[in-house]
Design an enzyme around this catalytic site. Structure first.
Site, mmCIF file in Angstrom:
data_model
loop_
_atom_site.group_PDB
_atom_site.id
_atom_site.type_symbol
_atom_site.label_atom_id
_atom_site.label_comp_id
_atom_site.label_asym_id
_atom_site.label_seq_id
_atom_site.Cartn_x
_atom_site.Cartn_y
_atom_site.Cartn_z
ATOM 1 C CD GLN A 115 40.828 30.822 39.605
ATOM 2 O OE1 GLN A 115 40.165 31.625 38.611
ATOM 3 N NE2 GLN A 115 40.323 30.464 41.016
ATOM 4 C CE LYS A 130 37.527 32.502 35.584
ATOM 5 N NZ LYS A 130 38.056 32.921 37.430
ATOM 6 C CG ASP A 170 34.707 35.265 36.275
ATOM 7 O OD1 ASP A 170 36.084 35.356 37.355
ATOM 8 O OD2 ASP A 170 35.006 36.187 35.444
HETATM 9 P P1 NDP Z 1 29.558 40.022 37.381
HETATM 10 O O1 NDP Z 1 29.377 39.783 36.142
HETATM 11 O O2 NDP Z 1 29.048 40.455 38.603
HETATM 12 O O3 NDP Z 1 30.097 42.124 37.103
HETATM 13 C C1 NDP Z 1 30.588 42.201 35.907
HETATM 14 C C2 NDP Z 1 30.433 43.850 36.682
HETATM 15 O O4 NDP Z 1 31.969 44.115 35.517
HETATM 16 C C3 NDP Z 1 29.370 44.243 35.931
HETATM 17 O O5 NDP Z 1 29.158 45.807 36.288
HETATM 18 C C4 NDP Z 1 29.812 44.962 33.926
HETATM 19 O O6 NDP Z 1 29.218 45.753 33.498
HETATM 20 C C5 NDP Z 1 31.374 45.363 34.691
HETATM 21 N N1 NDP Z 1 32.462 44.390 32.743
HETATM 22 C C6 NDP Z 1 32.196 43.668 32.178
HETATM 23 N N2 NDP Z 1 32.823 42.960 31.433
HETATM 24 C C7 NDP Z 1 32.907 44.558 31.559
HETATM 25 C C8 NDP Z 1 33.983 44.984 29.789
HETATM 26 N N3 NDP Z 1 34.494 44.421 28.963
HETATM 27 N N4 NDP Z 1 33.767 46.493 30.462
HETATM 28 C C9 NDP Z 1 32.741 47.145 31.195
HETATM 29 N N5 NDP Z 1 33.093 46.713 32.220
HETATM 30 C C10 NDP Z 1 32.270 45.207 32.026
HETATM 31 O O7 NDP Z 1 31.231 39.683 37.661
HETATM 32 P P2 NDP Z 1 31.771 39.138 38.782
HETATM 33 O O8 NDP Z 1 31.793 40.694 39.538
HETATM 34 O O9 NDP Z 1 32.168 37.849 39.449
HETATM 35 O O10 NDP Z 1 33.429 39.972 37.931
HETATM 36 C C11 NDP Z 1 34.178 41.076 38.160
HETATM 37 C C12 NDP Z 1 35.252 40.316 38.098
HETATM 38 O O11 NDP Z 1 36.093 39.977 39.092
HETATM 39 C C13 NDP Z 1 36.300 39.779 36.794
HETATM 40 O O12 NDP Z 1 37.938 39.905 36.466
HETATM 41 C C14 NDP Z 1 36.022 38.546 37.384
HETATM 42 O O13 NDP Z 1 37.180 37.497 36.812
HETATM 43 C C15 NDP Z 1 36.578 38.963 38.907
HETATM 44 N N6 NDP Z 1 36.884 37.833 39.893
HETATM 45 C C16 NDP Z 1 35.371 37.082 40.230
HETATM 46 C C17 NDP Z 1 34.777 36.687 41.350
HETATM 47 C C18 NDP Z 1 34.340 36.061 42.166
HETATM 48 O O14 NDP Z 1 33.773 34.824 42.549
HETATM 49 N N7 NDP Z 1 32.543 36.366 40.527
HETATM 50 C C19 NDP Z 1 36.439 36.011 41.906
HETATM 51 C C20 NDP Z 1 38.072 36.320 41.585
HETATM 52 C C21 NDP Z 1 38.003 37.893 40.624
HETATM 53 P P3 NDP Z 1 27.515 45.670 32.745
HETATM 54 O O15 NDP Z 1 26.657 45.513 34.309
HETATM 55 O O16 NDP Z 1 27.013 46.187 31.742
HETATM 56 O O17 NDP Z 1 27.613 43.942 32.071
HETATM 57 O O1 2IT Z 2 38.601 34.788 39.435
HETATM 58 C C1 2IT Z 2 38.218 33.744 40.102
HETATM 59 O O2 2IT Z 2 38.958 33.181 40.543
HETATM 60 C C2 2IT Z 2 36.847 33.207 40.142
HETATM 61 N N1 2IT Z 2 35.536 33.873 39.366
HETATM 62 C C3 2IT Z 2 36.097 32.385 41.812
HETATM 63 C C4 2IT Z 2 36.536 30.963 41.213
HETATM 64 C C5 2IT Z 2 35.785 29.449 41.602
HETATM 65 O O3 2IT Z 2 35.794 28.651 41.978
HETATM 66 O O4 2IT Z 2 35.540 29.791 42.859
#
Ligand code: NDP
Ligand code: 2IT
Length: 450
Positions: A115, A130, A170
């Site tokens: 991050q 984080k 997240d």
């Molecule tokens: P959500 O909780 O909205 O969605 C996560 C998704 O990934 C779900 O479909 C979940 O499945 C699946 N998942 C989670 N863990 C696992 C695992 N161990 N194995 C297989 N599938 C998995 O999270 P986000 O969409 O926010 O985050 C997804 C990724 O993006 C993460 O790596 C996060 O760090 C990254 N990220 C998020 C940001 C944000 O703004 N939200 C910003 C930047 C990065 P299920 O529903 O079955 O749990």
């Molecule tokens: O991994 C990421 O960049 C996030 N989960 C979002 C962090 C934030 O502060 O919006």
């Protein structure tokens, strides 16, 4: 001291592993950055003598605490909460909270380290942090999630603040959880400030924060493809995940004329050869975000294939956007994607590709946008949510869309500046690592030894 007297990369990594035993994800994230930074600083004495990388790879602090709450049956439940504040050289600590049973110190240290570089790339004044807990929101009632969030914030509130550390969402932390967390912060402090981002629009949330990460990941893909003389239109894409990042990446891919044939969750993936169009995407969003169901229901609803326990990378396609979790593209997966002719990979999730997979993509000259560049759009709009909260103003959706597009283009440009190889290939991994490092390092040098 002469440069040749300083530790080399293997010695640096040996020391890091000795000081952080068993923290494999943290080692992986640091190695990826250090491999590029060691080359970059080879002839730059100041970065060596000031021990900059060693200092960035030692979090400012790791806070860990007990979270005690009561479930619907009246049982007392105990989880472990964390906040890793990695570095605040260029702004207040900033980064998401993850609620997932796999959460541990190694995963949060890797995420906080990443991050720091990602936030630097956005050009906004944000340090890296984080946090989260090993709490599993699956199958919990709204009341249980609320009580957990309140208990979590009852400890966290003393470590965060709008000018100190600003958490966000997240994995497992979305609009519902941010609402409960903010409500408890407000109750404990009697203040209404921008201490969290990703808030509801009714209480200080920014337009397009929800869409920003997924959209930004596709903007990065567009810029990479354009730079290499390709067009996104008509390309077939694999997306993993079906949460916040994945679904808005699919939305933007559809708007860009690509066809998305997969989505997944922790139970497996669906293969929809005709493409997840807007109508099916709306179904998927409702299924995963509102009803909190399993992706197999999508396959049943639309009569498409469901592959239990598998990931999408076995399907042949031009583009791959891993958007679920870390290390979800193994070296074998990377090799399968390359064999099937993948042109570009844009990482929506954090560190979704194993180190050997990244090397294979680079050697095969696949366009590869690492997470710290590709998914920075989310935290960028979080940074703009902080600005709006500080001035008690809300900008229009159009203004924020324009800002997001230009921030992603600027990240792409920084990668070109530091990652262009003599043969014309752009090493986006190197570009992002070095560009992210320089700003943080120069601020640290300006502060002296602190
Ligand atoms: P959500 O909780 O909205 O969605 C996560 C998704 O990934 C779900 O479909 C979940 O499945 C699946 N998942 C989670 N863990 C696992 C695992 N161990 N194995 C297989 N599938 C998995 O999270 P986000 O969409 O926010 O985050 C997804 C990724 O993006 C993460 O790596 C996060 O760090 C990254 N990220 C998020 C940001 C944000 O703004 N939200 C910003 C930047 C990065 P299920 O529903 O079955 O749990
Ligand atoms: O991994 C990421 O960049 C996030 N989960 C979002 C962090 C934030 O502060 O919006």
């Amino acid at each position: 001291m002469a440069i040749s007297d300083h530790v080399d990369l293997p010695q640096f990594m040996d020391g890091l592993k000795r000081r952080n035993p068993g923290e494999t994800e943290f080692h992986q994230a640091v190695y990826e950055v250090a491999a590029n930074v060691f080359d970059f600083i080879a002839d730059k004495e100041i970065y060596h003598s000031q021990q900059i990388l060693r200092r960035i790879a030692e979090p400012d602090r790791v806070i860990s605490f007990r979270v005690c709450w009561e479930d619907d049956q009246g049982n007392i439940r105990v989880n472990r909460g964390y906040r890793v504040q990695n570095n605040n050289s260029i702004g207040p600590y900033k980064g998401g909270l993850r609620f997932h049973p796999s959460v541990n110190q190694s995963i949060l240290k890797f995420l906080a380290f990443e991050q720091t570089f990602k936030n630097s790339l956005t050009g906004l004044p944000m340090g890296g942090a984080k946090g989260g807990a090993d709490f599993n929101p699956k199958g919990k009632s709204d009341g249980e999630v609320m009580r957990f969030c309140q208990a979590f914030m009852t400890e966290l509130y003393r470590h965060v603040g709008e000018d100190m550390d600003v958490p966000a969402g997240d994995i497992g932390v979305g609009a519902r959880e941010i609402g409960y967390l903010f409500g408890q912060w407000k109750r404990l402090t009697n203040k209404f400030t921008g201490v969290l981002t990703g808030k509801g629009r009714a209480f200080g949330g920014s337009p397009i924060r929800t869409e920003a990460t997924g959209y930004g990941t596709v903007y990065m893909l567009q810029d990479m493809l354009l730079q290499a003389g390709h067009d996104i239109e008509g390309k077939t894409a694999l997306v993993s995940g079906s949460g916040n990042v994945a679904t808005y990446a699919i939305e933007k891919l559809n708007q860009s004329g690509a066809k998305v044939v997969t989505a997944s969750d922790s139970t497996g993936f669906i293969y929809d050869p005709d493409g997840i169009d807007d109508e099916r995407l709306a179904y998927l969003m409702d299924l995963k975000t509102n009803r909190r169901g399993k992706i197999e229901e999508y396959a049943r609803e639309f009569g498409v294939e469901f592959h239990a326990g598998q990931r999408p990378w076995i399907v042949a396609a031009d583009l791959a956007l891993p958007s679920a979790t870390q290390n979800e593209i193994s070296q074998d997966d990377a090799r399968t994607l390359i064999k099937n002719g993948v042109v570009a990979v844009s990482e929506g999730a954090n560190m979704p590709t194993v180190q050997e997979g990244v090397q294979d993509f680079t050697e095969a000259r696949v366009l590869f946008a690492p997470s710290k560049a590709a998914n920075a759009g989310g935290v960028a709009i979080s940074g703009l949510e902080m600005s709006q909260n500080s001035t008690r103003m809300t900008w229009t959706e159009d203004e924020l869309q324009t800002q997001l597009r230009s921030i992603m283009a600027n990240i792409h440009a920084q990668c070109l500046e530091y990652g262009s190889a003599p043969d014309g290939y752009v090493d986006y991994v190197k570009g992002a690592n070095v560009a992210g490092f320089v700003k943080v390092a120069d601020a640290m040098i300006a502060y002296g030894v602190v």
